[in-house]
Structure formats: structure tokens, C-alpha cells
Design a protein around this motif. Structure first.
Motif, PDB file in Angstrom:
ATOM      1  N   SER A   1       0.853  -1.191   0.000  1.00 31.91           N
ATOM      2  CA  SER A   1       0.000   0.000   0.000  1.00 31.91           C
ATOM      3  C   SER A   1       0.890   1.243   0.000  1.00 31.91           C
ATOM      4  O   SER A   1       2.090   1.160   0.262  1.00 31.91           O
ATOM      5  CB  SER A   1      -0.904  -0.014   1.236  1.00 31.91           C
ATOM      6  N   PRO A   2       0.317   2.416  -0.269  1.00 29.68           N
ATOM      7  CA  PRO A   2       1.141   3.636  -0.349  1.00 29.68           C
ATOM      8  C   PRO A   2       1.967   3.905   0.907  1.00 29.68           C
ATOM      9  O   PRO A   2       3.087   4.419   0.810  1.00 29.68           O
ATOM     10  CB  PRO A   2       0.101   4.738  -0.576  1.00 29.68           C
ATOM     11  N   ASN A   3       1.435   3.586   2.080  1.00 29.21           N
ATOM     12  CA  ASN A   3       2.141   3.884   3.324  1.00 29.21           C
ATOM     13  C   ASN A   3       2.913   2.674   3.873  1.00 29.21           C
ATOM     14  O   ASN A   3       3.462   2.734   4.976  1.00 29.21           O
ATOM     15  CB  ASN A   3       1.147   4.366   4.390  1.00 29.21           C
ATOM     16  N   SER A   4       2.941   1.584   3.121  1.00 25.22           N
ATOM     17  CA  SER A   4       3.610   0.367   3.601  1.00 25.22           C
ATOM     18  C   SER A   4       5.119   0.481   3.449  1.00 25.22           C
ATOM     19  O   SER A   4       5.612   1.037   2.464  1.00 25.22           O
ATOM     20  CB  SER A   4       3.101  -0.843   2.813  1.00 25.22           C
ATOM     21  N   PRO A   5       5.869  -0.054   4.415  1.00 27.63           N
ATOM     22  CA  PRO A   5       7.327  -0.077   4.277  1.00 27.63           C
ATOM     23  C   PRO A   5       7.805  -1.125   3.285  1.00 27.63           C
ATOM     24  O   PRO A   5       8.987  -1.191   2.969  1.00 27.63           O
ATOM     25  CB  PRO A   5       7.799  -0.400   5.698  1.00 27.63           C
ATOM     26  N   PHE A   6       6.872  -1.961   2.762  1.00 23.40           N
ATOM     27  CA  PHE A   6       7.237  -3.040   1.843  1.00 23.40           C
ATOM     28  C   PHE A   6       6.470  -2.901   0.533  1.00 23.40           C
ATOM     29  O   PHE A   6       5.319  -2.460   0.527  1.00 23.40           O
ATOM     30  CB  PHE A   6       6.926  -4.408   2.467  1.00 23.40           C
ATOM     31  N   THR A   7       7.123  -3.274  -0.556  1.00 18.89           N
ATOM     32  CA  THR A   7       6.476  -3.168  -1.861  1.00 18.89           C
ATOM     33  C   THR A   7       6.118  -4.531  -2.446  1.00 18.89           C
ATOM     34  O   THR A   7       5.180  -4.637  -3.236  1.00 18.89           O
ATOM     35  CB  THR A   7       7.394  -2.435  -2.860  1.00 18.89           C
ATOM     36  N   SER A   8       6.866  -5.571  -2.109  1.00 17.26           N
ATOM     37  CA  SER A   8       6.585  -6.901  -2.659  1.00 17.26           C
ATOM     38  C   SER A   8       7.039  -7.961  -1.670  1.00 17.26           C
ATOM     39  O   SER A   8       7.671  -7.655  -0.647  1.00 17.26           O
ATOM     40  CB  SER A   8       7.304  -7.103  -4.003  1.00 17.26           C
TER      41      SER A   8
ATOM     42  N   ALA B   1       1.419  -5.006   7.547  1.00 15.74           N
ATOM     43  CA  ALA B   1       1.901  -4.668   6.203  1.00 15.74           C
ATOM     44  C   ALA B   1       2.417  -5.918   5.488  1.00 15.74           C
ATOM     45  O   ALA B   1       2.239  -6.069   4.272  1.00 15.74           O
ATOM     46  CB  ALA B   1       3.002  -3.617   6.285  1.00 15.74           C
ATOM     47  N   VAL B   2       3.049  -6.822   6.243  1.00 18.28           N
ATOM     48  CA  VAL B   2       3.487  -8.093   5.662  1.00 18.28           C
ATOM     49  C   VAL B   2       2.281  -8.888   5.189  1.00 18.28           C
ATOM     50  O   VAL B   2       2.266  -9.443   4.084  1.00 18.28           O
ATOM     51  CB  VAL B   2       4.298  -8.910   6.693  1.00 18.28           C
ATOM     52  N   ALA B   3       1.254  -8.952   6.034  1.00 15.36           N
ATOM     53  CA  ALA B   3       0.052  -9.709   5.694  1.00 15.36           C
ATOM     54  C   ALA B   3      -0.599  -9.173   4.421  1.00 15.36           C
ATOM     55  O   ALA B   3      -1.076  -9.953   3.581  1.00 15.36           O
ATOM     56  CB  ALA B   3      -0.938  -9.662   6.850  1.00 15.36           C
ATOM     57  N   SER B   4      -0.621  -7.850   4.244  1.00 16.14           N
ATOM     58  CA  SER B   4      -1.290  -7.255   3.086  1.00 16.14           C
ATOM     59  C   SER B   4      -0.602  -7.612   1.772  1.00 16.14           C
ATOM     60  O   SER B   4      -1.215  -7.525   0.702  1.00 16.14           O
ATOM     61  CB  SER B   4      -1.350  -5.731   3.234  1.00 16.14           C
ATOM     62  N   LEU B   5       0.670  -8.020   1.827  1.00 19.04           N
ATOM     63  CA  LEU B   5       1.369  -8.439   0.612  1.00 19.04           C
ATOM     64  C   LEU B   5       0.830  -9.768   0.092  1.00 19.04           C
ATOM     65  O   LEU B   5       0.906 -10.059  -1.105  1.00 19.04           O
ATOM     66  CB  LEU B   5       2.877  -8.574   0.873  1.00 19.04           C
ATOM     67  N   PHE B   6       0.291 -10.587   1.000  1.00 17.69           N
ATOM     68  CA  PHE B   6      -0.168 -11.926   0.629  1.00 17.69           C
ATOM     69  C   PHE B   6      -1.692 -12.019   0.503  1.00 17.69           C
ATOM     70  O   PHE B   6      -2.202 -12.688  -0.397  1.00 17.69           O
ATOM     71  CB  PHE B   6       0.313 -12.946   1.661  1.00 17.69           C
ATOM     72  N   VAL B   7      -2.426 -11.396   1.425  1.00 13.67           N
ATOM     73  CA  VAL B   7      -3.887 -11.504   1.423  1.00 13.67           C
ATOM     74  C   VAL B   7      -4.492 -10.131   1.190  1.00 13.67           C
ATOM     75  O   VAL B   7      -3.811  -9.116   1.178  1.00 13.67           O
ATOM     76  CB  VAL B   7      -4.406 -12.100   2.752  1.00 13.67           C
ATOM     77  N   GLY B   8      -5.799 -10.107   1.019  1.00 15.90           N
ATOM     78  CA  GLY B   8      -6.473  -8.846   0.747  1.00 15.90           C
ATOM     79  C   GLY B   8      -6.672  -8.650  -0.753  1.00 15.90           C
ATOM     80  O   GLY B   8      -6.253  -9.468  -1.583  1.00 15.90           O
ATOM     81  N   ASP B   9      -7.302  -7.558  -1.116  1.00 12.51           N
ATOM     82  CA  ASP B   9      -7.655  -7.304  -2.515  1.00 12.51           C
ATOM     83  C   ASP B   9      -6.441  -7.249  -3.432  1.00 12.51           C
ATOM     84  O   ASP B   9      -6.521  -7.632  -4.600  1.00 12.51           O
ATOM     85  CB  ASP B   9      -8.442  -5.988  -2.612  1.00 12.51           C
TER      86      ASP B   9
END
Length: 451
Positions: free
Chosen positions: A324-331, A362-370
Motif C-alpha cells: 500500500s502507499p504507506n507500507s514499508p514493503f512493496t513486494s 503490512a506483511v500480511a497485506s502483501l499476501f492476502v487482501g484485494d
């Protein structure tokens, strides 16, 4: 040279001639059919291996595409094994935090016992006329129908039979000195839930059990009581040994009184997440290995468009920006997964744990979610798996080609059988004519010899 039945008349090896003529026309064409069938069978087997690898990978993708995987919590309690004073079970709403918990008192049920002078024998008749006996524990009540002539032993059996679901049990204890003690135990815990027995509707023969069961009393420490624990210095009460509301998201079960507080830390269930990611990486590498094995130069699926397209799509999904835009991770490559030069993946547990400690959500959002990788891959693989997937479609096409080729081969073999029958018919006629000519020649020779 041996002569078969065909050619017996002429003395010529017509059997071998027919066999050679059929073989000259049949063998090359049949080999073409058999080679084609072998190729189809090899292709079908390879597609089966590829399909199994895709299905296996999809299983691990589905495991990863689960919101509850990243919402799980662990409760770490600092207690000695075998000396646990309580257990803690967190749900997904529990906050990741630290607590100090001590068990001060366990909840327990109540116990009643008759006095030493009440009974002397288990066969002593309690009531000759019968009636109703009412047992009360808190707001729960059990009414027993006591039959005339009920003895102390029969009363015990009645209570144990009818009171099983009510949580009461009765027993008889003989001290060996002529005294029989009647005891009743209730599992109903909590202060104010001490078992009460009303025999006012029961005509008793024993004076010791008159009116309100005055012969039964609660011994010291036999009252029902509450449980008490201390959470971060705050005393918490429960009428049972279960504390489901003391700390939001945590279920605490008291097991034993503890001498000192124990530290409890609630953390994210990183171990389960790591297991799923490692399984994902391993199954992806197995899929890539199967792709390479079956599509290499000279392999049966070399140039197969399904493998080529899926490989390209998988690589594209892995490389996509998921943060996400504010996440410290991109992939996913920022949180422990690495893409190697040979196209396979590796997993770095230390890097994952550092990322999880920085921002687990933020780690979780890389794998799950929209926008999660697992959701994207799950959707992608739907096109390749299942009875309507691309792999099954290809297998059905190859299976149909096998059936058609087998049918063509059977038809050709039938034509060859007719061809052979035709040759045999012609050569049989020839054999007969030659036999007649030989006979006529032999006759003329014999006549010439006589002249």
C-alpha cells in the motif's frame, strides 16, 4: 523350404509370399499409428504430471490466501512444564501485549456429609412411604421421586442415576466402626451455589433426615466458591475456573493456585505463517521443476503454450508491487522471499521475522487482501485447474486423439485382414490351377515314356 497348406498343390511357398505381401503394405503404416499413439500417451502422462504440480501449488496458494492465517495469535506463558497454574487461549481479536497473571483461588463445587450418628448401615430404610426430594444448587433445581421402602443404598443409586446431568453424585463411606456416612457432591461452582437439600415433601423414617435434612451438613471448606485471579495487579472474580472476559480476546482457564505471578506474552502466530510461506515456496519450486523437465528441448511438451503462458503469468504476479502507499514493503521480496537466477524461489526466515516485527499487518497485506499475491495467484490458477481448466482441456483433447488414432488403427487392421483374405483366395485358385497343370504334365510324361 517348408511349404504351408497354401502351395501344397503347386509345390510353391505361397504362404510366405502372402505374408510378405501383407507385411510390405501393413508394417510401415501400423508403425506410424503406434508411434503416434506412443507420442500421445507420453503427452498425456506429461500433462498429468504438470496438472498434479499445478494442483499442489494451488493448494499452498489457498492456504496462504486465508485472512485467518495472519490474524492468528500465540500466547506464551512462562510456567514450568507439569506445574501450569493456568492456560491462555487467544483469539484473532487479542491485542499483542504482555500481562502478569496469578491464580489466587480455584472455583469449586460443594459437598455435604451426614453426621456420625445418622446411619449405621447402607441397608437402613430412609422412607417407608416415599415422597419428593428436592436438590437445589444456585438457580438450578432437581426433584427426585423417592419410592416407599427406599434404603440408604437405593437413595445413593437414585441420586447418581437422576443427578448425572445435574452435576451431583452420592456416596457411602463405612468407617469400620459401625458408622455409615452419606455424602453428596455437587460440581456447581461459585459462591452462593452450595448444594441445598429439601426433604419437606418426603416422609422420613430416620430422625436424622427430618424436615430439611438436618443430618447432612457442609463440612469446613465444603462450600461452593468462586475463582480469583490477579491480572496486572487487578483482582478478577469468576464463578467458574474459566475467565473469558477478564482480558479482551483471551480465554484464561485456572488450573491450580500459584505462588507467584507468571508472565504472559501474546504475539502474532508467525510460526504458522512461516510454515505456509515455506510450503508456498517449496511447491512453486516443484512446479517450475516439472515445467522444465517436460518442456525442455526434445521433451514431449517442448513449446507447449500452456506452460509458457502460465510461467510468464506466475513471474509477472511475483514481481508485481503489492504494498500500500504507506507500507514499508512493496513486494514479497522485501519480507524474506527471494527469486533466484534459475527461476526458483528461496525463503529467508530471519528477513521475514525482521519484517514482521517492523509491521506485521503490512506483511500480511502483501499476501492476502484485494491486492495480495495469494488472491491474485488463486484467481490465475483457476483458469488452469479443475474440470474446465486449461490442463484438463488439453488432456481431453489428447485423449480424444488417442481414441481416434486407435479407431483408425483398428480400421486399417481390418482392411489388412480383408486384403490378406483376398490374396489367399487368389493364390488358392492359382495353386489349384498349377496343381492341375502339374498333373497333366505328369500324365503326358508317363504316356511319352510308354511310347
Amino acid at each position: 523350404m517348408a511349404i504351408g497348406s497354401l502351395g501344397a498343390g503347386s509345390g510353391m511357398d505361397l504362404e510366405s509370399l502372402v505374408s510378405d505381401m501383407v507385411s510390405a503394405r501393413r508394417d510401415t503404416k501400423v508403425k506410424l499409428y503406434e508411434d503416434k499413439l506412443a507420442g500421445y500417451e507420453a503427452e498425456l502422462s506429461a500433462l498429468g504430471s504438470v496438472g498434479s504440480a499445478i494442483d499442489n501449488f494451488k493448494t499452498f496458494v489457498k492456504n496462504l490466501n486465508d485472512d485467518t492465517l495472519f490474524s492468528g495469535r500465540n500466547a506464551i506463558v512462562e510456567q514450568k512444564n507439569g506445574k501450569e497454574a493456568f492456560t491462555v487461549t487467544p483469539d484473532k481479536t487479542a491485542s499483542t501485549d504482555k500481562y502478569s497473571i496469578q491464580v489466587n483461588q480455584l472455583a469449586k463445587g460443594s459437598r455435604l456429609i451426614s453426621d456420625i450418628t445418622s446411619f449405621s448401615s447402607r441397608d437402613e430404610v430412609v422412607t417407608s412411604s416415599g415422597g419428593k426430594l428436592t436438590l437445589t444448587a444456585g438457580d438450578e433445581e432437581l426433584e427426585l421421586d423417592v419410592k416407599p421402602g427406599t434404603t440408604l443404598s437405593k437413595l445413593r443409586e437414585l441420586i447418581n442415576s437422576e443427578g448425572k446431568d445435574f452435576g451431583v453424585s452420592a456416596n457411602l463411606v463405612d468407617d469400620g466402626e459401625g458408622h455409615m456416612f452419606f455424602t453428596i457432591t455437587s460440581t456447581k461452582t461459585g459462591a452462593g451455589n452450595t448444594l441445598n437439600i429439601d426433604s419437606s415433601n418426603l416422609t422420613l423414617d430416620s430422625a436424622a433426615l427430618g424436615g430439611f435434612f438436618p443430618g447432612l451438613s457442609v463440612p469446613e471448606g465444603g462450600e461452593a466458591q468462586d475463582a480469583y485471579i490477579t491480572v496486572d495487579g487487578i483482582s478478577v472474580r469468576s464463578d467458574s475456573n474459566d475467565f473469558d472476559d477478564a482480558i479482551a480476546g483471551l480465554s484464561i482457564k485456572a488450573l491450580d493456585v500459584s505462588k507467584e505471578p507468571a508472565k504472559v506474552e501474546v504475539t502474532y502466530n508467525k510460526e504458522q505463517v512461516e510454515e505456509s510461506i515455506q510450503g508456498f515456496v517449496n511447491s512453486y519450486n516443484e512446479l517450475i521443476a516439472v515445467f522444465k523437465q517436460n518442456s525442455a528441448k526434445g521433451a514431449v511438451l517442448n513449446g507447449n503454450s500452456m506452460i509458457r503462458n502460465l510461467s510468464t503469468s506466475l513471474a509477472g504476479d511475483l514481481m508485481s508491487n503489492r504494498g500500500s502507499p504507506n507500507s514499508p514493503f512493496t513486494s514479497i521480496f522485501d519480507v524474506g522471499v527471494e527469486l533466484l537466477d534459475n527461476g526458483t524461489l528461496s525463503y529467508d526466515s530471519e528477513k521475514f521475522n525482521r519484517a514482521a516485527d517492523t509491521d506485521f499487518d503490512a506483511v500480511a497485506s502483501l499476501f492476502v487482501g484485494d491486492n495480495g499475491l495469494a488472491k491474485s495467484l488463486d484467481s490465475l490458477l483457476d483458469s488452469y485447474t479443475g474440470p474446465r481448466g486449461m490442463n484438463s482441456t488439453l488432456k481431453d483433447s489428447v485423449s480424444k486423439s488417442i481414441s481416434n488414432t486407435e479407431e483408425s488403427l483398428a480400421d486399417y487392421e481390418a482392411r489388412m485382414e480383408k486384403y490378406e483374405a483376398s490374396l489367399r483366395s487368389k493364390f488358392t485358385s492359382l495353386d489349384t490351377q498349377l496343381a492341375n497343370m502339374n498333373a497333366q504334365g505328369d500324365y503326358l510324361n508317363s504316356m511319352l515314356n510308354k511310347m
